[in-house]
Design an enzyme around this catalytic site. Structure first.
Site, PDB file in Angstrom:
ATOM      1  N   LYS A  79       0.837  -1.203   0.000  1.00 57.26           N
ATOM      2  CA  LYS A  79       0.000   0.000   0.000  1.00 57.26           C
ATOM      3  C   LYS A  79       0.875   1.257   0.000  1.00 57.26           C
ATOM      4  O   LYS A  79       1.895   1.310   0.688  1.00 57.26           O
ATOM      5  CB  LYS A  79      -0.896  -0.046   1.251  1.00 57.26           C
ATOM      6  N   SER A 154      -9.666   2.178   3.346  1.00 56.37           N
ATOM      7  CA  SER A 154      -8.810   2.890   2.435  1.00 56.37           C
ATOM      8  C   SER A 154      -7.864   1.991   1.636  1.00 56.37           C
ATOM      9  O   SER A 154      -7.323   2.415   0.626  1.00 56.37           O
ATOM     10  CB  SER A 154      -7.977   3.911   3.219  1.00 56.37           C
ATOM     11  N   SER A 178      -9.749  -0.194   7.635  1.00 54.86           N
ATOM     12  CA  SER A 178      -9.247  -0.127   6.257  1.00 54.86           C
ATOM     13  C   SER A 178      -8.607  -1.382   5.686  1.00 54.86           C
ATOM     14  O   SER A 178      -8.324  -1.440   4.500  1.00 54.86           O
ATOM     15  CB  SER A 178      -8.252   1.017   6.124  1.00 54.86           C
TER      16      SER A 178
HETATM   17  N1  GLN Z   1     -12.937   4.416   6.951  1.00 57.71           N
HETATM   18  C1  GLN Z   1     -12.249   4.850   8.107  1.00 57.71           C
HETATM   19  C2  GLN Z   1     -11.842   6.296   7.949  1.00 57.71           C
HETATM   20  O1  GLN Z   1     -12.169   6.853   6.969  1.00 57.71           O
HETATM   21  C3  GLN Z   1     -11.060   3.975   8.380  1.00 57.71           C
HETATM   22  C4  GLN Z   1      -9.843   4.328   7.627  1.00 57.71           C
HETATM   23  C5  GLN Z   1      -8.672   3.459   7.941  1.00 57.71           C
HETATM   24  O2  GLN Z   1      -8.797   2.446   8.627  1.00 57.71           O
HETATM   25  N2  GLN Z   1      -7.507   3.897   7.485  1.00 57.71           N
HETATM   26  O3  GLN Z   1     -11.206   6.870   8.763  1.00 57.71           O
END
Ligand code: GLN
Length: 511
Positions: A79, A154, A178
């Site tokens: 990532k 994400s 995420s």
């Molecule tokens: N969807 C969550 C956010 O927008 C989690 C994001 C993540 O785990 N990086 O913060």
């Protein structure tokens, strides 16, 4: 069977038996990327030449009978948020568009040390803020099961590349879901380890008390393999735990006598899609038929999870992202434009006789750089966080959220007195259409209802495929464990995969 159909664990055996070479494996994956990534856009960079060279080098070492690492010859996608020496580490943000990391994140170094092949970098929501990968500054990723739908986020690119057979293993990060949410929406396995299990050194910080790196794979066995490679204490990360790393792979087949599973009452309430409810209930029955004891448990403060998370994560983000100021590194607004705007401002102020309120050139540079370098969601989080931390609001918002976090942690401790693991859905619904929620951040945030508390409590959780909606979109099952019980999480999830074949189904890619 074609190379792409083998799991990483199977590839490992084939490579060890010299039935395959790493060059053959890497070539097969590169070809798949060439054929399908134009449509999916999971990768932001494909490390073609270096991957092939690395593969050839591992092959020749193996041929000479030299010792090779745990991941020898197996491709791994990484990532964009994980620093990789000599490669762009953009966090899918314009702010870091041209930033080339001078060092490796510990997890990346560990993959290299174990002779894994760095296949490429995967797309994500900017700075890991989002649930759909639509917040990437370089364009959205599509869900391989239906390209009209989001892959989740994400770590959307990390999930989509595994789901589309463009990588056997990939690394994601999970701050509030995420890893697990995109894994669920793309029909793959995603493991969020305990906070501290895996080093965060070189993981570009979003919310430092919540962030954690973890494997995204097709099978649970592959997750065990990748976790084995990346877990462990790191003196470069003071929050990494000095707790022994067990042998995840060996323990996988150990029977689970007397397993107690707790169904989280709060995860089956309002807002849960009927098809998701059904698939998760069916999975619970699979465990019951395997001899597990099933009981209901409550996480009473779960309902405050979203509110607490969306105060704590943005607060930490507002502080972490202060470093992107156009001075140290990354994007800086065009200097000619800065001076031009300052001059125009000056003319206006002179006309009004108010020269003393002129903006300083430095402040102007900061503002313009940050306005242009960050996308809308990142700016929203910075503003939310700055507000929650500001004098007068700190007690009412940030401090209150920390108190709620403690109550959520206590809920988990209580629940784990009664049961070994918690079971429930990963997301309230299967994947949604691209563009469907971009105008409504709150509904996007609500989709994180079942994942954020795991991070707030610092425990571990895994998402595994457990069915499909009638539209053919994957559904995920979530198991959560006490801290440092990944071993048990993996064993129980693996047990499910020996009984079901959801993880074997492949996305119907159109060439
Ligand atoms: N969807 C969550 C956010 O927008 C989690 C994001 C993540 O785990 N990086 O913060």
């Amino acid at each position: 069977m074609s190379i792409l159909e083998y799991s990483a664990t199977e590839l490992k055996k084939k490579l060890e038996a010299k039935e395959l070479t790493s060059v053959e494996v890497v070539t097969a994956y590169l070809n798949q990327i060439k054929e399908y990534d134009g449509e999916i856009r999971a990768f932001s960079f494909v490390n073609e030449e270096e991957a092939l060279n690395q593969a050839a080098e591992v092959d020749s070492r193996r041929k000479r009978g030299e010792k090779v690492g745990l991941l020898a010859g197996i491709p791994v996608a990484v990532k964009e948020v994980l620093a990789t020496e000599g490669q762009k580490t953009t966090c899918s943000s314009k702010m870091l568009e041209n930033f080339v990391s001078p060092y490796n994140a510990t997890v990346v170094q560990k993959i290299k040390d174990e002779d894994g092949i760095l296949l490429g970098r995967t797309n994500m929501d900017e700075f890991a803020m989002g649930s759909s990968t639509e917040n990437s500054a370089f364009g959205a990723t599509s869900n391989p099961w239906n390209t009209d739908y989001v892959p989740g986020g994400s770590s959307g690119g990390a999930a989509a590349c595994v789901a589309a057979d463009m990588a056997p293993l990939s690394l994601g990060t999970d701050t509030g879901g995420s890893i697990r949410q995109p894994a669920g929406l793309c029909g793959i396995v995603g493991l969020k380890p305990t906070y501290g299990r895996v080093s965060r050194y070189g993981l570009v910080a979003f919310a430092s008390s919540l962030d954690q790196v973890g494997p995204m794979t097709r099978t649970v066995a592959d997750s065990a393999l990748l976790l084995q490679a990346i877990a462990g204490h790191d003196r470069l990360d003071s929050t990494s735990a000095n707790v022994e790393v067990p042998d995840y792979l060996n323990d996988l087949e150990k029977p689970l006598a007397g397993l107690r599973l707790g169904v989280v009452t709060e995860h089956f309430g309002e807002g849960l899609d009927e098809e998701v409810r059904q698939a998760v209930n069916d999975s619970i029955e699979v465990y019951r038929s395997l001899g597990a004891t099933i009981s209901e448990v409550s996480l009473p403060h779960n309902k405050y999870g979203i509110a607490a998370y969306y105060l704590i994560a943005p607060s930490e983000a507002s502080s972490n992202l202060a470093r992107y100021d156009g001075v140290h590194y990354g994007y800086r607004a065009d200097e000619r434009e800065i001076w031009q705007e300052l001059t125009e401002e000056r003319h206006r102020l002179v006309a009004d006789g108010d020269e003393r309120s002129a903006t300083s050139p430095l402040v102007k540079m900061y503002c313009k750089t940050r306005s242009e370098g960050f996308g809308a969601e990142v700016k929203r989080r910075i503003m939310l966080g700055t507000y929650a931390l500001s004098a007068g609001y700190y007690d009412a918002y940030y401090l209150k959220a920390l108190k709620v976090r403690r109550l959520i942690q206590k809920d988990y401790l209580e629940a784990f007195k009664e049961v070994d693991l918690l079971i429930g859905p990963v997301t309230p619904t299967p994947a949604f259409k691209t563009g469907e929620k971009t105008g409504d951040p709150l509904s996007m945030y609500l989709g994180d209802l079942f994942t954020v508390c795991t991070n707030l409590a610092g425990v571990a959780a895994i998402s595994i495929p457990c069915g499909f909606s009638k539209d053919g979109l994957p559904i995920g099952l979530q198991l959560q464990s006490p801290q440092f019980h990944e071993q048990q999480l993996l064993r129980v999830a693996h047990m499910y995969q020996t009984q079901t074949d959801w993880h074997i189904k492949r996305a119907p890619l159109a060439s």
